[in-house]
Design an enzyme around this catalytic site. Structure first.
Site, mmCIF file in Angstrom:
data_model
loop_
_atom_site.group_PDB
_atom_site.id
_atom_site.type_symbol
_atom_site.label_atom_id
_atom_site.label_comp_id
_atom_site.label_asym_id
_atom_site.label_seq_id
_atom_site.Cartn_x
_atom_site.Cartn_y
_atom_site.Cartn_z
ATOM 1 N N HIS A 100 0.459 -1.139 -0.043
ATOM 2 C CA HIS A 100 0.209 0.226 -0.432
ATOM 3 C C HIS A 100 0.839 0.984 -0.008
ATOM 4 O O HIS A 100 1.780 1.531 0.870
ATOM 5 C CB HIS A 100 -0.988 0.360 1.585
ATOM 6 N N ASP A 122 -8.383 -5.296 -2.547
ATOM 7 C CA ASP A 122 -8.164 -5.807 -1.046
ATOM 8 C C ASP A 122 -8.133 -5.192 0.435
ATOM 9 O O ASP A 122 -8.614 -3.411 0.345
ATOM 10 C CB ASP A 122 -6.603 -5.754 -0.905
ATOM 11 N N ASP A 135 2.584 -6.870 2.516
ATOM 12 C CA ASP A 135 1.147 -6.210 3.289
ATOM 13 C C ASP A 135 1.296 -4.663 3.562
ATOM 14 O O ASP A 135 1.084 -4.460 4.782
ATOM 15 C CB ASP A 135 -0.440 -6.839 3.472
#
Lengths: 429, 328, 186
Positions: A58, A150, A303
Site C-alpha cells: 500500500h 484488497d 501487505d
C-alpha cells in the site's frame, strides 16, 4: 563498457563469483573478472538474489500522502531489497480507472527506485457492486494484470465469478482478500481464547477459510486463476493444499508478520499489532511456515500498510488496520524460514522474487541470475544483525511491529536495471 | 498498586486487603459525619465516554467522602466517532494536574491505553471498558457476598457462585470470574451457547446451559443484564424464550437453598432476566450492592492515592511516625 | 549498613508497674472514672487501653468502656510513604458523647498522631473533655500538645528510636532505645 562489477558475491548463497552489470543486464558471471572502467562493488560474503518483488504493497498515493507516497514507499522497498512492488488499489480516489493506475505507474517511474506496478480495483470504488473497467486498466500504459479489492472482500459470489471469468481475456488474475463480511462485523482480532479474555469482537478463521474454499471452487469451475491474499490460518493452508493437489488454479501469499507474530502481542491493546487479517495463534504460524516451505503458499507478500501516528495512537477499536513491512520483510523471512532450515536461498528467491513476478506477470523481474538476465538484484549480508530503529525507517509512517527487535540480515545493495538504488545500505535517491 | 485495570491484576492477598479496607471504610458510612480528610488536595477525574450514571455517581461519592476534588468529564463522542481523540483528552487532563482518572469507555482496552501509553502520569481506574472488564463491580460483588455469607472477613473459599446470562458481552462477568476464582469461589457460568465466549473452557470456571440444574448448588446467583441490542441479533430467538430458559422467576427461586442470595449489577430488565418480585425479595442484594459500591471504590481510591506518589523518592524520615508501627 | 545500638530501658515487670500507675492517676484525676472512656490508638494504643481498663477494674471495680480509634485516614503525612493498612475503629460501649475521653498511645513524639486523633474524634462524637495517656514521652514536640498521663519520660535524640513492645502484639513487654547511626535507614 562502464557499469558495475560485483566481486565475490554468492548467488543464492552458493559459491563466490564476480558479476558484471552493463546496460541494465547481467553481462558476465565468473571468477576473476577484470574491472576495466566498471565501478567495483566489494560483494565478498554477500548473498546475491534476484531483486525482490512484492505482490501486496500500500503506497497510499494518491489520497493519503500523509501516510506514504510513491517516493517514500519506493525508498522503503529498495532498502528492503525490492526492485518491483504491486501497489494496491485502495487509494483515494480508488485505482479503478485507467487514469488512476497510469498516475500511480508514472509516479513510480519518476521515483525510479523500484518498478511500481499498479493493481486495479475489481469493483467500482471497492464497493463490491459492479465491475470496474478492468480491460481499460489492462490496456493502459500501466498494463494492469492483478486486480484486487484488497481491504474488502469480493463477497458476492456472482460478482466474483464474473471477475474471474472476465480477466481471462487479458490473462489477468483476481487477488482476493478473503473475509466473509457478516462473520467479521466489527471484528478486532483473531477469534479465540485471547479475544474472549480481552473482550474483543473475534474474527474467526472460518471467515477467511469459507471464502477461500468458495473461491477455489469458483476458479476451477470457470477455469480462471485465483490468487489468495495474506493467508493467515492453518485451515486456509489446508484448503489451498487440497485445491492444489486437485490441480486447481490457485496461488497464495503470506505476510512476514503472519510468519512471526501471534495474537498474544495484543494483550496490551497496542494498535501497532492491529492488522487485517489479524495476528493468529502459534499453531497458525507453524502451519503458514510449513505451507510456505512446501510451496502450498507461493509467495511472501508484505501487505506494507503505512498509517499516520494518529491512526494508531488511540484506543484499539478506533485504530486503523495494518503494519509496515517492506523494509523488514527479508529479515523476517530469514529469521522465520531460513534460520530454522525451512527455506534455502534459492527458495527465498523463488518465494520473494520469481513466483511473485510470475503471478504479477512482470517479465523484467524474478529472472534467474545469469548472463543476459535483467540486472535487477540485491546483495544481502546474511550474517548481519540489525536492530529495527523506528526513526530510521524510510517509510513516512512509523507503524512497525518490529521496533527495537534485533533481526538477521541486512540489504547492502539493490540494483534496478543495472543502476544502484541502494548502496552500503543507503538509498541512492 | 499503580492502576486498577483488570480484576486479574489483584492477587489473593491484595484482593482480600481491598475488601478489608472497604469493610473499615464502610463503617464510616454509618456515622453522622461521613467525610474524611484523607485525599484532600487530590484531584480525581471521572472520564466517562459512555453514559453510566450509577457508576459515575458511585465513584463521585467515594472520592468526595475522601475529600478529593472531583471533576466529571463526560466525553461522549470519543475518537471512535471522530471527536477529540483519547490521547488529546488524556493530555488535557494531565495538564490540569490530575492524580487519578476513572475511565469508562465503550472500547475494550481503552483504560490500558491511558495507563500505558505515556499520555498521563496519574493512576488509572477502569470503570468498565467495552466488553472487557469492570473490576470495581467485581470487588463490590465480592464484598457483598463476603458480608452476606462469610461474616465480612477472609476470602470466598468454597463459595458456589452462578453467573447467568450474556457472558459474551459482559465486562461484569469477566471481572467476576477472575476475582471470584482468585478468592477461592467456584464459579459457574450459565448461558445459551451463543452468549458464551470462544475459549471459555480455558477460564477458571465451569459452564452450563441449564439453569435449573445449576440453581440448587448455588450460594450466590448473579443475573447479568441482557442488552436490548442483543435481542435482535440472533443470539436467541425471542425475549420470551430467553426469559423462560434463563430468567430468574419465582418458581426458580424455589430451587435455591435457603441461604442463597440473588445479585444483579444493574440496571435490571425486570421481567426479562429477573422477575420483579425476585428483584424485590429478601434474598436480593441489589440495593446493598449500590451501597457497597461506594465503600469498595473508596477503598480502591485510598489504596491508589492514599500514600506516597509512586516513583517519588521515599523521604528518609516521615514526620511524626518515621518507622513501622510500634517504633517511634 | 551500621547495626544500631540497642538499649533496653524498661523491663517487663516495669511496664506493668507503669501501667498500674497510670491507671491510678486516671482514677484519681477523674474522681473514680465514672464518666471515663478509654480510646486506644492502634496498633499498640489499643491493647494498652484495654490493660488500663482491666487495672482500673481491679483497683476500684469500675467498668471503664474501651474502644479503639484508627487515625490513619486523618494523618497529615500520608503522602510521605506507601499506603498504610487501615486498623479497626470501635466505639466504646455507650459512645463518647459527654464523656471524658482518654486517648491512649504508646509513644508521644511529634504530637501529629494526637492531632489526627483529635480530628478523628470530632467526627465520632462530642466528648466533655479529652485527655491523653502515653507509655513513653520521648520529647521533640512539633505541635502544642502535651500528655496528661505519662508512664515514662525518656529524653532522646532525633537519631534515636523508641520501640515499645507489648505482649499482645509483640509477645513481650519491653521498651528499647535504638541509636541509629548516620546513613542507616530510619
Amino acid at each position: 563498457m562502464a557499469g558495475f562489477l560485483l566481486t565475490g558475491a554468492h548467488p543464492y548463497g552458493e559459491g563466490a563469483t564476480d558479476i558484471r552489470l552493463v546496460d541494465g543486464v547481467i553481462a558476465e558471471v565468473g571468477s576473476g573478472l577484470t574491472p576495466g572502467s566498471a565501478e567495483v562493488i566489494d560483494a565478498a560474503g554477500l548473498v546475491a538474489l534476484p531483486g525482490l518483488v512484492d505482490l501486496h504493497t500500500h503506497l497510499r498515493e494518491p489520497g493519503r500522502e500523509d501516510a506514504e507516497t510513491v517516493q517514500t514507499g519506493s525508498r522503503a522497498a529498495a532498502l528492503g531489497g525490492y526492485t518491483a512492488v504491486h501497489a494496491m488499489a485502495n487509494t483515494e480516489p480508488v485505482a479503478d480507472t485507467a487514469g488512476v493506475v497510469e498516475q500511480v505507474w508514472r509516479l513510480g517511474r519518476e521515483a525510479g527506485l523500484v518498478d511500481v506496478q499498479p493493481i486495479g480495483a475489481v469493483t467500482v470504488g471497492l464497493r463490491g457492486e459492479r465491475l470496474a473497467e478492468l480491460g481499460a486498466m489492462a490496456d493502459s500504459v500501466a498494463g494492469v494484470r492483478v486486480f484486487s479489492d484488497d481491504g474488502l472482500c469480493v463477497s458476492d459470489a456472482v460478482l466474483m465469478r464474473r471477475a474471474l471469468e472476465y480477466v481471462r481475456a487479458f490473462d489477468g488474475v483476481i487477488a482476493q482478500h478473503a473475509q466473509e463480511p457478516r462473520l467479521t462485523e466489527g471484528a478486532q482480532m483473531n477469534e479465540g481464547i485471547r479475544s474472549g479474555v480481552l473482550g474483543m469482537r473475534g474474527w474467526p478463521g472460518v471467515a477467511e477459510e469459507a471464502v477461500i474454499a468458495r473461491d477455489v471452487l469458483l476458479a476451477a469451475h470457470v477455469g480462471s486463476r485465483l490468487h489468495v491474499c495474506h493467508v493467515s490460518t492453518a485451515g486456509s493452508v489446508e484448503i489451498i493444499r487440497i485445491a492444489k493437489e486437485r490441480g486447481m488454479p490457485v496461488t497464495a501469499e503470506v505476510t512476514p508478520h503472519h510468519l512471526m507474530l501471534t495474537e498474544e502481542l495484543i494483550d496490551g491493546y497496542d494498535p501497532v499489532y492491529k492488522v487485517n487479517p489479524p495476528l493468529r495463534t502459534a499453531d497458525d504460524v507453524a502451519a503458514l511456515r510449513a505451507g510456505l516451505a512446501d510451496g502450498t503458499i507461493d509467495v511472501v507478500a508484505t501487505d506494507h500498510a503505512p498509517h499516520t501516528p494518529e491512526a494508531k495512537d488511540c484506543e484499539w477499536d478506533a485504530a486503523a488496520f495494518g503494519m509496515l513491512g517492506l523494509q523488514t520483510a527479508l529479515s523476517v523471512v530469514i529469521a522465520t524460514m531460513v534460520h530454522p532450515g525451512l527455506l534455502d536461498w534459492r527458495d527465498v528467491a523463488d518465494r520473494m522474487s520469481v513466483r511473485p513476478a510470475q503471478i504479477g506477470q512482470l517479465d523484467a523481474h524474478g529472472a534467474k541470475l545469469a548472463v543476459g538476465a535483467p540486472a535487477n538484484l540485491v546483495l544481502v549480508d546474511a550474517g548481519a544483525e540489525v536492530v529495527v530503529e523506528v526513526a530510521e525507517l524510510a517509510s513516512r509512517s512509523r507503524n512497525t511491529p518490529y521496533a527495537g527487535m534485533t533481526l538477521p540480515g541486512k540489504v547492502v545493495a539493490t540494483f534496478l536495471r543495472g543502476a544502484p538504488t541502494v548502496l552500503d545500505g543507503k538509498a541512492c535517491r | 498498586m499503580k492502576h486498577l485495570l483488570s480484576a486479574g491484576d489483584l492477587d489473593h492477598d491484595t484482593a482480600v486487603h481491598v475488601l478489608d479496607t472497604a469493610e473499615r471504610l464502610a463503617r464510616i458510612a454509618d456515622r453522622p459525619v461521613k467525610k474524611l480528610p484523607t485525599l484532600r488536595g487530590r484531584t480525581v477525574v471521572n472520564l466517562f465516554f459512555e453514559d453510566s450514571t450509577r457508576t459515575r455517581i458511585s465513584f463521585e461519592a467515594a472520592a468526595k467522602r475522601l475529600s478529593a476534588d472531583v471533576i466529571n468529564f463526560s466525553a461522549k463522542g470519543s475518537s471512535v466517532s471522530k471527536g477529540e481523540s483519547l490521547k488529546d483528552t488524556a493530555m488535557t487532563l494531565e495538564a490540569m494536574g490530575t492524580d487519578a482518572v476513572i475511565v469508562r469507555h465503550s472500547c475494550s482496552g481503552a483504560p490500558h491505553r491511558l495507563a500505558n501509553s505515556g499520555w498521563i502520569g496519574g493512576h488509572v481506574v477502569n470503570a468498565g471498558d467495552g466488553t472487557h472488564e469492570h473490576p470495581t463491580q467485581a470487588l463490590l460483588d465480592a464484598f457483598t457476598m463476603r458480608r452476606r455469607l462469610r461474616g465480612g472477613v477472609g476470602d470466598l473459599a468454597g463459595l458456589r457462585v452462578t453467573l447467568v446470562g450474556d457472558v459474551l458481552h459482559s465486562r461484569v462477568a469477566r471481572s467476576n470470574v477472575l476475582l471470584l476464582s482468585t478468592l477461592g469461589a467456584a464459579v459457574t457460568l450459565v448461558a445459551p451457547p451463543t452468549l458464551l465466549p470462544v475459549g471459555v473452557e480455558t477460564w477458571p470456571c465451569a459452564t452450563s446451559y441449564d439453569l435449573d440444574e445449576t440453581l440448587p448448588g448455588s450460594d450466590v446467583v448473579m443475573m447479568l443484564r441482557v442488552q436490548s441490542e442483543r435481542m435482535n441479533a440472533s443470539f436467541f430467538p425471542t425475549t420470551r424464550e430467553y426469559s423462560r430458559r434463563y430468567g430468574l422467576d419465582r418458581a426458580r427461586l424455589g430451587l435455591l437453598p435457603e441461604h442463597t442470595i440473588v445479585m444483579h449489577p444493574g440496571p435490571m430488565n425486570r421481567g426479562m432476566e429477573i422477575a420483579p418480585d425476585v428483584a424485590d425479595s429478601a434474598r436480593s442484594t441489589i440495593v446493598e450492592q449500590v451501597t457497597n459500591g461506594v465503600s469498595v471504590r473508596m477503598a480502591v481510591l485510598y489504596l491508589l492515592l492514599g500514600g506516597a506518589d509512586i516513583g517519588a523518592p521515599a523521604p528518609a524520615e516521615a514526620i511524626g511516625e518515621p518507622v513501622p508501627a510500634g517504633v517511634a | 549498613m551500621a547495626v544500631p545500638l540497642r538499649r533496653c530501658l524498661v523491663q517487663p515487670a516495669d511496664v506493668a508497674r507503669v501501667i498500674d500507675r497510670i491507671a491510678h492517676e486516671i482514677l484519681e484525676k477523674s474522681a473514680g472514672a465514672r464518666d471515663v472512656a478509654l480510646l486506644g490508638i492502634p496498633t499498640r494504643g489499643a491493647p494498652l487501653a484495654r490493660r488500663l481498663a482491666a487495672r482500673m477494674a481491679a483497683f476500684e471495680g469500675v467498668e471503664v468502656p474501651t474502644g479503639s480509634l484508627d487515625i490513619t485516614l486523618y494523618r497529615d503525612d500520608l503522602r510521605m510513604r506507601g499506603v498504610r493498612a487501615l486498623e479497626p475503629t470501635t466505639e466504646p460501649p455507650g459512645g463518647i458523647d459527654g464523656k471524658l475521653v482518654v486517648l491512649v498511645d504508646d509513644v508521644l513524639f511529634s504530637g501529629r498522631t494526637v492531632r489526627a486523633a483529635l480530628d478523628a474524634l470530632g467526627e465520632l462524637g462530642r466528648p466533655r473533655a479529652v485527655q491523653l495517656a502515653v507509655l513513653v514521652d520521648r520529647g521533640h514536640r512539633e505541635l502544642p500538645i502535651r500528655a496528661d498521663y505519662v508512664g515514662k519520660n525518656i529524653p532522646t535524640s532525633r537519631t534515636e528510636n523508641v520501640a515499645v513492645r507489648l505482649s499482645e502484639v509483640d509477645g513481650v513487654d519491653e521498651v528499647w532505645l535504638d541509636t541509629v547511626t548516620e546513613g542507616a535507614p530510619a
